[in-house]
Write a protein that holds these residues in place. Structure first.
Motif, PDB file in Angstrom:
ATOM      1  N   UNK A  56      93.005  43.496  49.287  1.00 36.27           N
ATOM      2  CA  UNK A  56      93.069  42.675  49.142  1.00 36.27           C
ATOM      3  C   UNK A  56      91.188  42.651  50.106  1.00 36.27           C
ATOM      4  N   UNK A  57      90.656  41.631  49.912  1.00 36.76           N
ATOM      5  CA  UNK A  57      89.610  40.920  50.019  1.00 36.76           C
ATOM      6  C   UNK A  57      90.025  41.335  52.072  1.00 36.76           C
ATOM      7  N   UNK A  58      89.644  41.692  52.768  1.00 36.99           N
ATOM      8  CA  UNK A  58      90.818  41.106  54.348  1.00 36.99           C
ATOM      9  C   UNK A  58      89.660  39.699  54.771  1.00 36.99           C
ATOM     10  N   UNK A  59      91.235  39.649  55.527  1.00 39.17           N
ATOM     11  CA  UNK A  59      90.844  38.163  56.092  1.00 39.17           C
ATOM     12  C   UNK A  59      91.781  36.880  54.846  1.00 39.17           C
ATOM     13  N   UNK A  60      91.813  37.716  53.927  1.00 43.15           N
ATOM     14  CA  UNK A  60      92.181  36.756  52.004  1.00 43.15           C
ATOM     15  C   UNK A  60      93.326  35.911  52.425  1.00 43.15           C
ATOM     16  N   UNK A 137      82.855  28.475  50.137  1.00 43.90           N
ATOM     17  CA  UNK A 137      82.625  29.848  50.850  1.00 43.90           C
ATOM     18  C   UNK A 137      83.195  30.795  50.415  1.00 43.90           C
ATOM     19  N   UNK A 138      83.394  31.728  49.544  1.00 47.08           N
ATOM     20  CA  UNK A 138      84.843  32.026  49.376  1.00 47.08           C
ATOM     21  C   UNK A 138      84.749  34.052  49.834  1.00 47.08           C
ATOM     22  N   UNK A 139      85.764  34.277  50.407  1.00 55.25           N
ATOM     23  CA  UNK A 139      86.221  35.770  51.064  1.00 55.25           C
ATOM     24  C   UNK A 139      85.866  36.152  49.502  1.00 55.25           C
ATOM     25  N   UNK A 140      85.186  37.901  49.652  1.00 53.05           N
ATOM     26  CA  UNK A 140      84.819  38.962  49.151  1.00 53.05           C
ATOM     27  C   UNK A 140      85.768  40.145  49.529  1.00 53.05           C
ATOM     28  N   UNK A 141      85.462  41.197  48.711  1.00 55.00           N
ATOM     29  CA  UNK A 141      86.055  42.765  49.511  1.00 55.00           C
ATOM     30  C   UNK A 141      84.579  42.715  50.180  1.00 55.00           C
ATOM     31  N   UNK A 142      85.227  43.878  51.675  1.00 51.04           N
ATOM     32  CA  UNK A 142      83.582  44.605  52.319  1.00 51.04           C
ATOM     33  C   UNK A 142      83.358  45.319  52.112  1.00 51.04           C
ATOM     34  N   UNK A 143      84.522  46.242  51.137  1.00 49.13           N
ATOM     35  CA  UNK A 143      83.971  47.748  51.426  1.00 49.13           C
ATOM     36  C   UNK A 143      84.019  48.320  50.103  1.00 49.13           C
ATOM     37  N   UNK A 144      82.633  48.157  49.252  1.00 44.72           N
ATOM     38  CA  UNK A 144      82.736  48.624  48.415  1.00 44.72           C
ATOM     39  C   UNK A 144      83.127  49.973  47.576  1.00 44.72           C
ATOM     40  N   UNK A 146      86.390  49.745  47.114  1.00 41.48           N
ATOM     41  CA  UNK A 146      87.154  49.696  46.849  1.00 41.48           C
ATOM     42  C   UNK A 146      86.966  48.412  45.586  1.00 41.48           C
ATOM     43  N   UNK A 147      88.802  47.917  44.997  1.00 38.73           N
ATOM     44  CA  UNK A 147      87.929  47.127  43.459  1.00 38.73           C
ATOM     45  C   UNK A 147      87.767  45.731  44.011  1.00 38.73           C
ATOM     46  N   UNK A 148      86.794  45.138  43.844  1.00 36.84           N
ATOM     47  CA  UNK A 148      86.368  44.078  43.480  1.00 36.84           C
ATOM     48  C   UNK A 148      86.519  43.187  42.209  1.00 36.84           C
ATOM     49  N   UNK A 149      88.296  43.542  41.660  1.00 38.03           N
ATOM     50  CA  UNK A 149      88.595  42.454  41.156  1.00 38.03           C
ATOM     51  C   UNK A 149      89.253  41.415  41.482  1.00 38.03           C
ATOM     52  N   UNK A 150      89.917  40.952  42.499  1.00 40.82           N
ATOM     53  CA  UNK A 150      90.358  40.614  43.137  1.00 40.82           C
ATOM     54  C   UNK A 150      89.036  39.169  43.704  1.00 40.82           C
ATOM     55  N   UNK A 686      98.706  41.066  36.900  1.00 37.20           N
ATOM     56  CA  UNK A 686      99.168  39.546  37.680  1.00 37.20           C
ATOM     57  C   UNK A 686      98.024  38.756  38.657  1.00 37.20           C
ATOM     58  N   UNK A 687      97.601  39.521  39.855  1.00 40.12           N
ATOM     59  CA  UNK A 687      97.085  38.469  40.871  1.00 40.12           C
ATOM     60  C   UNK A 687      95.628  38.334  40.762  1.00 40.12           C
ATOM     61  N   UNK A 688      95.289  39.366  39.391  1.00 41.84           N
ATOM     62  CA  UNK A 688      93.689  38.635  38.837  1.00 41.84           C
ATOM     63  C   UNK A 688      93.264  37.803  37.727  1.00 41.84           C
ATOM     64  N   UNK A 689      91.940  37.297  38.653  1.00 46.63           N
ATOM     65  CA  UNK A 689      91.463  36.252  37.771  1.00 46.63           C
ATOM     66  C   UNK A 689      91.486  36.395  36.546  1.00 46.63           C
ATOM     67  N   UNK A 690      91.240  36.141  35.431  1.00 45.24           N
ATOM     68  CA  UNK A 690      91.148  36.172  34.057  1.00 45.24           C
ATOM     69  C   UNK A 690      90.065  36.791  33.462  1.00 45.24           C
ATOM     70  N   UNK A 691      88.992  35.814  34.370  1.00 42.63           N
ATOM     71  CA  UNK A 691      87.928  36.612  34.307  1.00 42.63           C
ATOM     72  C   UNK A 691      87.030  38.115  34.789  1.00 42.63           C
ATOM     73  N   UNK A 692      88.307  38.426  35.963  1.00 39.83           N
ATOM     74  CA  UNK A 692      87.810  39.385  35.895  1.00 39.83           C
ATOM     75  C   UNK A 692      88.820  40.795  35.761  1.00 39.83           C
ATOM     76  N   UNK A 693      90.038  40.829  34.768  1.00 41.21           N
ATOM     77  CA  UNK A 693      90.848  41.939  34.335  1.00 41.21           C
ATOM     78  C   UNK A 693      89.814  42.244  33.984  1.00 41.21           C
ATOM     79  N   UNK A 694      90.382  44.323  33.582  1.00 41.85           N
ATOM     80  CA  UNK A 694      89.564  45.148  33.378  1.00 41.85           C
ATOM     81  C   UNK A 694      89.710  44.760  31.806  1.00 41.85           C
ATOM     82  N   UNK A 695      89.122  45.685  30.837  1.00 37.51           N
ATOM     83  CA  UNK A 695      89.336  45.642  29.605  1.00 37.51           C
ATOM     84  C   UNK A 695      91.057  46.565  29.049  1.00 37.51           C
ATOM     85  N   UNK A 696      91.349  45.543  27.849  1.00 37.66           N
ATOM     86  CA  UNK A 696      92.340  45.978  27.613  1.00 37.66           C
ATOM     87  C   UNK A 696      92.622  47.534  27.007  1.00 37.66           C
TER      88      UNK A 696
END
Length: 760
Positions: A56-60, A137-144, A146-150, A686-696
Motif C-alpha cells: 500500500x502507499x507508504x504512511x496510508x 491531497x491523497x497519499x499515493x504509491x511512491x515506488x513505481x 509497485x502496484x498503483x491500484x490502491x 476487495x481493497x481496490x476501488x472500483x475505478x481501479x480494478x484490473x480487467x476481469x
C-alpha cells in the motif's frame, strides 16, 4: 560415469562454499536454542516503515492497518515526520510531496525550489501548506514498480496523532529528517517533537542529523523514548558536521553519549561485492553491543534486489541478520513486515538437520535450477543439500540414442550450442516448436558433453532479474543413468522422470523413449520400488498408459493448461492411467494482472477422487508472485499448502520449500500466528476501488474427457542410418513433406508436357 564427471561432482562442495559465502560465516544453530543474540536477549523488533508500504502507499491508512493485521502483534509503526506550514507533524515518506501524493493535481501551481541539505530541490513541500489545505491531497504509491491500484482509494494524509488514535500500535517510531530545512522556514522540529511526545507515546525517535539528536537528548533522559542515531550511506555527509557517515562509524563511543541505539543500512553489516555477492560480515553488531548500543538494520524490501546468496528468498536474508549463531540485530526496518514476522516467529532456532519426506512433497524442477544451470550435477547436488524430497530428470534423447537429463529438447534454450561448432545444425520442426532450434537428437552425447556448456535459466530476465551469474555456465550434463546412480544413495524420497515428445521420437527418430527409461531404471536397480520411489510424469496420457502396462511406477499426469474445473468423467478417466496429477498455480488461484481473483476447488475435487495434487511452478523471484503473496515465496507456499491443501510443490528453489516444511508454526493449527495464515484468493481485490480494478479474467477452460484421452503411442519406426555429417543436413519431417510435394508436382508437369508433345 566418466572420470571428468566424477571429478566435477567432487569439486561441488568447494564451489558451493564459494558461491554461498555467507554460509562460511554462519555457525550451525544448536537445536532448540532459545536465547536471542540481541543486546537485551529479547527477540528482534519489527519496524514497519510507513506500515505495510511494500504493498500500500507508504504512511496510508491501509498500510498502517494491514501491518498490524498481517504481521507480528508487537510490530512497531514507523512515521517519517514532515512539518506543515502551521507546525503540525504529518507522516509521509518523502520531503517532496509530489513523490508520494497527488498534490501536483490538486495544486498544479504549487511547485517551488528550496535548498535541502545544500542542494537546490524542485517540488511540492509540506512547509507551503497548512493541514487544512492538505486535507484534499491523497497519499499515493511512491515506488513505481509497485502496484498503483490502491492510489485511487483517496487515502488522507495522516498526522502523527492520527496514527496513534486510529491504530493504537504497540510501538511508534518517529524518524526526523531535515531539521535544518524546517528551521529555514521558521518551523522548529525540536519544539514539535517535545510537544508530541507529551501527547502520544513515542517509543523510538531516530534522526540522521547528529546536532538535532544530541540537542534533545537531555529532554528524553528520563523518558522511555529510545533515541537512535541513523546512519545513511557511508560516503554521504552528515549535514550538521559535514563528516561522512562512514567516518562517524568510527566514533560510536561519542554516539553512545546521547543515543541508546544506531540504525544502519543492512550493507553496513553484510556488505556485498560489486557483482552483488555477500562479503564476510563486519564487526559492527558486536562493536555496538560492546558499547551497550542497540543496532537496527534498515533498507529491507522483498521487491528490491538483494544478494544472489539468498536465492531471491527475502526470508533467508532476514535470518542471516537475526538467527545466524554469531550475532543478531536488535530490530529490522522493513517495507514488508510479514516476512521478518515469519523469520523471527517461526523460522528461527529450529533443527535444520531433520529430514522429512511427508506432505507437502518438495519436487525439484530441473534440480535447484534457481541456483545452478538446469539438470546439471551442481543443480542436483544443491537440490539434495537443500532438502528436496524428489529430484527430477526431464528426459531427452541424443542422436546416438542416449537418454539424458535436459530441461529442453532445444539445446539453444539451456546450453551454449549457438557458440559451438554445431551452430549450423539449425532446423525447423513444427511438431516440436514454432521456431527453429538445435535439438538434442541433432548431436551425439559425446558432442554435447565435450563441446557444450550448460546455461542457467533466467525466466525473469525481462525485469533484469538474473540467477547466480557467477555460475551461469557451471556444472556438467548428466545422462539418465548418471542421474539415477547419483540419486541412489542420497537422502531422498525418490526421483521424478518427465517425458515429452514420445510420439515424435517413435515416428521420426526410431526411438522408444519409454523403453529407454525403463531400461535405465532397471539397470539402476529401481524395479522393486523399495529404496528409491520412482514417479513418471507426462502431459500425454498415452505415455502413462504404456508405463502402466509395463511397470508399477507411480504415474503423474501433468495438465499443461490452466483450468478452472474438471468434469467428473475426465477425473474418472485420469484415474485409469495415473496415480497423481500436476496442475499449474493459476488453476488453484486464478490471477489477473498480478492479483488473485478467487480460489478454485480443483484441488479438493482431484483429492476426493484419490489423486494427490502437485502444483507447478514455484519461483522465488518476486515478479513471479501475485501481489497477494507480498513478494514473499514463503507466503505463496504457505497459501497453497495450508489454504489449498496441495500434496506437493514443484519448484526451482527447493531450499525455500524445505525451510517452510521445518518451520515451527506448521503444527500449531488454529493457534498459528496471523502472519502464517494463508492468503485469501481475491482478498486484495476487495481493497481496490472500483475505478481501479484490473480487467476481469477470461474464463479458464474446464477439463473434459476429450482433453485427456489420446490414441495409443505409434510403433517405433525403423531408424535411418545417418552419419553425424549427414545429420547436419537431415531434413525435418515437415521439410520432407514439402520436398515430396515438390517432386510430385514436377512429375505431373513433366507428364503433361510429354502428352502435349505427342499430340502435336
Amino acid at each position: 560415469m566418466a572420470m571428468g564427471r566424477r571429478s566435477s561432482v567432487g569439486r561441488v562442495s568447494s564451489i558451493l562454499v564459494a558461491a554461498f559465502l555467507f554460509l562460511q560465516q554462519v555457525a550451525v544453530i544448536a537445536s532448540n536454542a532459545s536465547a536471542w543474540l540481541t543486546l537485551t536477549g529479547n527477540a528482534p523488533a519489527i519496524v514497519a516503515k510507513g506500515g505495510f508500504s511494500g504493498l500500500f502507499p507508504d504512511s496510508s491508512h491501509d498500510a498502517y492497518s494491514f501491518a498490524l493485521i498481517a504481521s507480528s502483534p508487537d510490530t512497531i509503526l514507523w512515521c517519517d515526520v514532515r512539518l506543515t506550514k502551521d507546525g503540525l507533524g504529518i507522516c509521509l515518506p518523502d520531503i517532496k510531496l509530489d513523490n508520494c501524493t497527488d498534490i501536483s493535481n490538486i495544486y498544479p501551481n504549487g511547485q517551488n525550489v528550496y535548498l535541502v541539505n545544500g542542494v537546490n530541490t524542485t517540488g511540492w513541500f509540506s512547509v507551503d501548506y497548512s493541514i487544512q489545505e492538505l486535507s484534499t491531497v491523497a497519499v499515493t504509491q511512491s515506488i513505481y514498480s509497485r502496484t498503483f491500484r490502491f492510489d485511487f482509494n483517496n487515502y488522507a494524509i495522516l498526522a502523527v496523532e492520527d496514527v496513534v488514535t486510529n491504530f493504537e500500535p504497540p510501538g511508534l517510531w518517529l524518524n526526523i529528517q531535515h531539521d535544518i530545512f524546517y528551521s529555514q522556514h521558521n518551523l522548529s522540529m525540536t519544539e514539535y517533537v517535545l510537544s508530541v511526545s507529551k501527547r502520544v507515546p513515542v517509543n523510538y525517535l531516530s534522526s540522521p542529523e547528529l546536532s538535532f539528536l544530541s540537542s534533545i537528548a537531555a529532554d528524553f533522559s528520563n523518558s522511555d523514548t529510545k533515541l537512535v542515531f541513523r546512519f545513511l550511506g557511508k560516503d554521504t555527509a552528515e549535514p550538521s558536521t559535514s563528516q561522512t557517515y562512514g567516518s562517524l562509524l568510527n566514533n560510536l563511543t561519542y554516539i553512545k553519549t546521547f543515543a541508546s541505539g544506531i540504525l544502519v543500512p543492512k550493507s553496513y553489516i553484510w556488505p556485498v561485492t560489486s557483482d552483488n555477492y555477500l562479503l564476510p560480515y563486519t564487526s559492527i553488531v558486536k562493536d555496538a553491543h560492546k558499547l551497550g548500543l542497540e543496532i537496527y538494520a534498515a533498507d529491507f524490501a522483498n521487491d528490491n534486489t538483494f544478494s544472489y546468496n539468498y536465492s531471491y528468498d527475502p526470508l533467508a536474508e532476514y535470518l542471516s541478520f537475526v538467527d545466524n549463531g554469531v550475532f543478531s540485530v536488535d530490530g529490522v526496518v522493513t517495507d514488508f513486515p510479514i516476512t521478518p514476522s515469519e523469520a523471527i516467529g517461526c523460522f528461527s532456532h529450529i533443527n535444520k538437520s531433520v529430514i522429512s519426506h511427508g506432505k507437502p512433497l518438495i519436487i525439484s524442477h530441473n534440480g535447484a535450477s534457481g541456483d545452478y544451470p538446469d539438470c546439471t550435477d551442481l543443480s542436483y547436488q544443491k537440490a539434495v543439500d537443500d532438502g528436496a524430497d524428489f529430484i527430477d530428470c526431464s528426459v531427452q534423447v541424443t542422436q546416438d540414442g542416449i537418454a539424458i537429463c535436459m530441461s529442453s529438447i532445444d539445446l539453444i534454450v539451456d546450453t551454449t550450442v549457438t557458440k559451438s561448432p554445431f551452430a549450423s545444425r539449425l532446423s525447423s520442426i513444427p511438431e516440436i516448436q514454432n521456431t527453429p532450434g538445435i535439438f538434442t537428437f541433432n548431436l551425439t552425447w559425446d558432442e554435447i558433453q565435450k563441446n557444450l556448456k550448460p546455461m542457467i535459466s533466467n525466466p525473469e530476465s525481462t525485469y533484469q532479474l538474473v540467477r547466480n551469474p557467477r555460475y551461469a555456465n557451471a556444472g556438467s550434463f548428466m545422462r539418465l543413468s548418471d542421474f539415477l546412480a547419483y540419486a541412489k544413495d542420497k537422502p531422498l524420497g525418490g526421483v521424478l522422470i518427465s517425458i515429452k515428445y514420445a510420439t515424435f521420437m517413435a515416428e521420426q527418430l526410431g526411438f522408444s523413449v519409454i523403453d529407454l527409461v525403463i531400461s535405465a531404471l532397471s539397470d539402476a536397480g529401481c524395479n522393486n520400488q523399495t529404496a528409491l520411489e520412482v514417479m513418471i510424469l507426462s502431459t500425454n496420457s498415452s505415455v502413462l498408459v504404456e508405463f502402466r502396462q509395463k511397470t508399477k511406477f507411480k504415474l503423474v499426469y501433468k495438465i499443461d493448461e490452466s483450468i478452472r474445473d474438471a468434469v467428473a468423467s475426465s477425473i474418472v478417466e485420469i484415474k485409469e492411467f495415473a496415480d497423481a496429477v500436476a496442475i499449474d498455480r493459476q488453476s488453484v488461484y486464478p490471477v489477473t494482472q498480478q492479483f488473485t481473483t478467487r480460489d478454485t476447488d480443483i484441488v479438493s475435487k482431484l483429492q476426493n477422487a484419490g489423486l494427490p495434487v502437485y502444483v507447478y511452478l514455484f519461483q522465488n523471484e518476486f515478479v513471479a508472485q501475485p501481489w497477494d503473496f507480498f513478494s514473499d515465496a514463503t507466503v505463496e507456499i504457505n497459501t497453497y499448502v495450508q489454504g489449498a491443501g496441495v500434496d506437493g510443490i514443484i519448484t526451482d528453489f527447493p531450499a525455500t520449500a524445505s525451510a517452510y516444511k521445518r518451520n515451527s508454526c506448521r503444527k500449531m493449527g488454529k493457534n498459528a500466528p496471523s502472519y502464517m495464515s494463508p492468503a485469501q484468493g481475491g482478498g486484495l481485490l476487495q481493497l481496490v476501488s472500483p475505478q481501479s480494478l484490473p480487467p476481469a479474467l477470461s474464463p479458464m477452460p474446464v477439463l473434459d474427457v476429450s482433453d485427456v484421452v489420446e490414441p495409443p503411442l505409434p510403433p517405433v519406426a525403423p531408424k535411418l542410418a545417418l552419419s553425424p555429417a549427414a545429420a547436419d543436413i537431415a531434413p525435418s519431417p515437415s521439410q520432407l513433406s514439402s520436398a515430396l510435394q515438390l517432386v510430385s508436382s514436377l512429375f505431373v508437369s513433366l507428364a503433361l508436357a510429354c502428352v502435349s508433345l505427342l499430340l502435336v
